[in-house]
Motif scaffolding. Sequence first.
Motif, PDB file in Angstrom:
ATOM      1  N   SER A 289      54.558  34.904  37.368  1.00 22.07           N
ATOM      2  CA  SER A 289      54.661  35.325  36.037  1.00 22.07           C
ATOM      3  C   SER A 289      54.487  34.561  34.916  1.00 22.07           C
ATOM      4  CB  SER A 289      55.766  36.464  35.780  1.00 22.07           C
ATOM      5  OG  SER A 289      56.003  36.830  34.554  1.00 22.07           O
ATOM      6  N   LEU A 290      53.508  34.499  34.071  1.00 20.98           N
ATOM      7  CA  LEU A 290      53.251  33.925  32.767  1.00 20.98           C
ATOM      8  C   LEU A 290      54.362  34.321  31.824  1.00 20.98           C
ATOM      9  CD1 LEU A 290      51.899  31.163  31.804  1.00 20.98           C
ATOM     10  CD2 LEU A 290      50.039  32.921  30.763  1.00 20.98           C
ATOM     11  N   ILE A 291      54.779  35.813  31.752  1.00 24.16           N
ATOM     12  CA  ILE A 291      55.860  36.276  30.878  1.00 24.16           C
ATOM     13  C   ILE A 291      57.150  35.371  31.083  1.00 24.16           C
ATOM     14  CG2 ILE A 291      57.422  38.033  30.339  1.00 24.16           C
ATOM     15  CD1 ILE A 291      55.045  40.059  31.066  1.00 24.16           C
ATOM     16  N   ASP A 311      46.327  36.824  33.687  1.00 25.10           N
ATOM     17  CA  ASP A 311      47.657  36.747  33.507  1.00 25.10           C
ATOM     18  C   ASP A 311      48.419  38.098  33.019  1.00 25.10           C
ATOM     19  OD1 ASP A 311      48.007  33.890  34.295  1.00 25.10           O
ATOM     20  OD2 ASP A 311      46.724  33.325  32.719  1.00 25.10           O
ATOM     21  N   ASP A 312      49.688  37.922  33.175  1.00 24.70           N
ATOM     22  CA  ASP A 312      50.381  39.020  32.543  1.00 24.70           C
ATOM     23  C   ASP A 312      51.101  38.849  31.157  1.00 24.70           C
ATOM     24  OD1 ASP A 312      52.363  37.043  33.031  1.00 24.70           O
ATOM     25  OD2 ASP A 312      53.698  38.299  34.077  1.00 24.70           O
ATOM     26  N   PHE A 313      50.418  37.826  30.630  1.00 25.79           N
ATOM     27  CA  PHE A 313      50.559  37.199  29.143  1.00 25.79           C
ATOM     28  C   PHE A 313      49.440  36.544  28.629  1.00 25.79           C
ATOM     29  CE2 PHE A 313      51.553  34.542  25.946  1.00 25.79           C
ATOM     30  CZ  PHE A 313      52.871  34.638  25.197  1.00 25.79           C
ATOM     31  N   ALA A 473      54.200  47.463  28.838  1.00 27.14           N
ATOM     32  CA  ALA A 473      53.469  46.669  27.935  1.00 27.14           C
ATOM     33  C   ALA A 473      53.957  46.402  26.633  1.00 27.14           C
ATOM     34  CB  ALA A 473      51.922  47.171  28.077  1.00 27.14           C
ATOM     35  N   VAL A 474      54.099  45.044  26.081  1.00 22.84           N
ATOM     36  CA  VAL A 474      54.506  44.912  24.741  1.00 22.84           C
ATOM     37  C   VAL A 474      53.325  44.175  24.206  1.00 22.84           C
ATOM     38  CG1 VAL A 474      55.825  43.542  23.486  1.00 22.84           C
ATOM     39  CG2 VAL A 474      56.918  44.786  25.053  1.00 22.84           C
ATOM     40  N   VAL A 475      53.107  44.595  22.795  1.00 23.23           N
ATOM     41  CA  VAL A 475      52.096  44.048  21.849  1.00 23.23           C
ATOM     42  C   VAL A 475      53.084  43.515  20.774  1.00 23.23           C
ATOM     43  CG1 VAL A 475      50.219  44.123  20.433  1.00 23.23           C
ATOM     44  CG2 VAL A 475      50.058  45.523  22.593  1.00 23.23           C
ATOM     45  N   LEU A 476      53.023  42.127  20.575  1.00 25.84           N
ATOM     46  CA  LEU A 476      53.869  41.425  19.784  1.00 25.84           C
ATOM     47  C   LEU A 476      53.070  40.877  18.542  1.00 25.84           C
ATOM     48  CD1 LEU A 476      57.012  39.909  20.852  1.00 25.84           C
ATOM     49  CD2 LEU A 476      56.002  38.984  18.727  1.00 25.84           C
ATOM     50  N   PRO A 477      52.852  41.387  17.223  1.00 31.66           N
ATOM     51  CA  PRO A 477      52.183  40.792  16.224  1.00 31.66           C
ATOM     52  C   PRO A 477      53.038  39.638  15.766  1.00 31.66           C
ATOM     53  CG  PRO A 477      52.902  42.754  15.621  1.00 31.66           C
ATOM     54  CD  PRO A 477      53.363  42.590  16.871  1.00 31.66           C
ATOM     55  N   LEU A 501      53.186  43.520  31.208  1.00 29.78           N
ATOM     56  CA  LEU A 501      51.916  42.673  30.331  1.00 29.78           C
ATOM     57  C   LEU A 501      52.670  42.408  28.897  1.00 29.78           C
ATOM     58  CD1 LEU A 501      48.922  41.968  29.884  1.00 29.78           C
ATOM     59  CD2 LEU A 501      48.510  44.167  29.014  1.00 29.78           C
ATOM     60  N   CYS A 502      52.307  41.244  28.363  1.00 30.26           N
ATOM     61  CA  CYS A 502      52.735  40.915  27.030  1.00 30.26           C
ATOM     62  C   CYS A 502      51.603  40.144  26.300  1.00 30.26           C
ATOM     63  CB  CYS A 502      54.005  39.884  27.032  1.00 30.26           C
ATOM     64  SG  CYS A 502      54.267  39.519  25.477  1.00 30.26           S
ATOM     65  N   VAL A 503      51.275  40.815  25.154  1.00 35.03           N
ATOM     66  CA  VAL A 503      50.104  40.296  24.435  1.00 35.03           C
ATOM     67  C   VAL A 503      50.627  39.777  23.047  1.00 35.03           C
ATOM     68  CG1 VAL A 503      47.893  40.740  23.507  1.00 35.03           C
ATOM     69  CG2 VAL A 503      48.362  41.929  25.584  1.00 35.03           C
TER      70      VAL A 503
END
Length: 551
Positions: A289-291, A311-313, A473-477, A501-503
């Motif tokens: 996991s890349l997270i 990847d999960d990130f 899933a998380v989207v983090l600006p 997933l984390c973006v």
Amino acid sequence: GIAAALQFETGCRLRVTAGLLYALRHNAGNGHTCLPRGKLLETTSKFLRVAPPEIEAGLEELLSTEELRTRTFDGTEYIYLPDLYAAEEDIAARLGQLSTFPTEAPKTLDTDIRALEIAQGFAYAPLQQQAIRLALSSRVMVLTGGPGTGKTTTVNAILALYEAMYDRVALCAPTGRAAKRLSELTHHAASTIHRLLEVDYSTGNVRFIHNEKNLLKYDVIILDEMSMVDVKLFQALLAAARYHCRIIMVGDADQLPSVGPGNILGEILRADVVPTVRLTDIFRQAQKSLIVQNAHRIVEGQMPQKGGAQDDFFMIEANGLACQKLVCDLVSTRLPKAYGFDPVRDIQVLCPTKVGPTGSVELNKRLQEILNPPAKGKAQLGTAESAKILRLGDKVMQIKNDYDITFERQGAEAGVGAYNGDMGVITGVDVDARSVTVQMDDRKYTYTADQLNELEPAYAVTVHKSQGSEFPAVVLPAADVPARLCYRNLLYTGVTRARRLCVLAGTARTEQAMVQNVRQNMRFSGLRYLLKEAAAPADNGNTNLAMENDP
């Protein structure tokens, strides 16, 4: 003339003492349990525009009447509000006592651990073994470590061994979300600390039914998400625990500290008094996991790896309004299309800040328009001009603890209480009565007009508000983050909320600034010094007592 002069004198003195008390309360709101004397004087002097000598005189007065307390640690004098001083002192005394309490491990411990390993089909890693042994041979311990290091597996082993020895083992966490996750991971009932202590509603302010006069009946209390626990809540929990009760604290010291005053987990680890195991090895399944990898990179002060489609990130560069649009696209179309996530239930936007184009306020408005637009027959409260609109189908969050609000449960008894950070969906809106119905997991709440200020749309929330929660899933600006919010554990806490997933959307410059800045952990607290004193050999303890009891 003299009366007027005296009047002015007392007026000024009252203003000074009020200013000092305000400065300490305000800083408690920012997480500090005390302030260095010099800092307090300087802050109050600036804020009141009164010369330092007058502030100093006011401080001396408050200290002489014990409206404020003072302690010197490591050559620096710290000033405390009495309630926060008592909280840190009580915590230190109890943990010091438990840490030095002689306890024998059960004779069968080795065979018990072996039996668990056989039942599960895998062996515990050396550090996990050490933690399990420590839990069963001491009265208090801390288990800490980042994601993928096997905390849950270790807690489950400790729990299984305790359940065989004791009738009453309690599992708790600071928030409803964290408690729910804990019970899912351990298959054992878990509750919030508030629910364990039982709030007494009769007095109007928060008092607990369980306290030093009405103790909890547990032999063991396992406390998860310890990083989120503040000093007053921990003081209350320890006060209500039986004298022989074992206390196991589990947490991740790299996460954000509690919203309330103190930095208990950090201070306990720095004091090095309480028996501790720090899990560091990342397990094989988690290494993919890349997270998990990036979380550990962030802690070590390295930039996260960019990641790719497999990847999960992954990171995407964007700034300002372009970043805002990107976040909205990711949530509403791109991620649901690529991964099948539900944009409302599965994806959470976590913002470092409230302000700016990628702050939680703006993103909430945009996402609400896209994901749950106004429609004929879709009832809502609030108009286009109002600061917030609550609409049928909206994702919402409870933003403060409310011990009075009631809920219904399908096929179960009704209950009370909603906690800061609880999330749900609006399932009913009564425009005439100005009330809304919210479904949070299995609980159905009705918010009356005067309770609506406790609810906010939650398509985007701040990282602080997401503590103790996990999302698929998380989207983090991370684009236009104010400098004071660019710090490492904010980014780390956000990234580690993501399960699948984390973006990260934003600029490398902001991400770099966050990764490199460790400073925010600076919370003024005396707990580590008080703990060292409390756990020191008894001879100096007696001299302290003699001084304390002098009239």
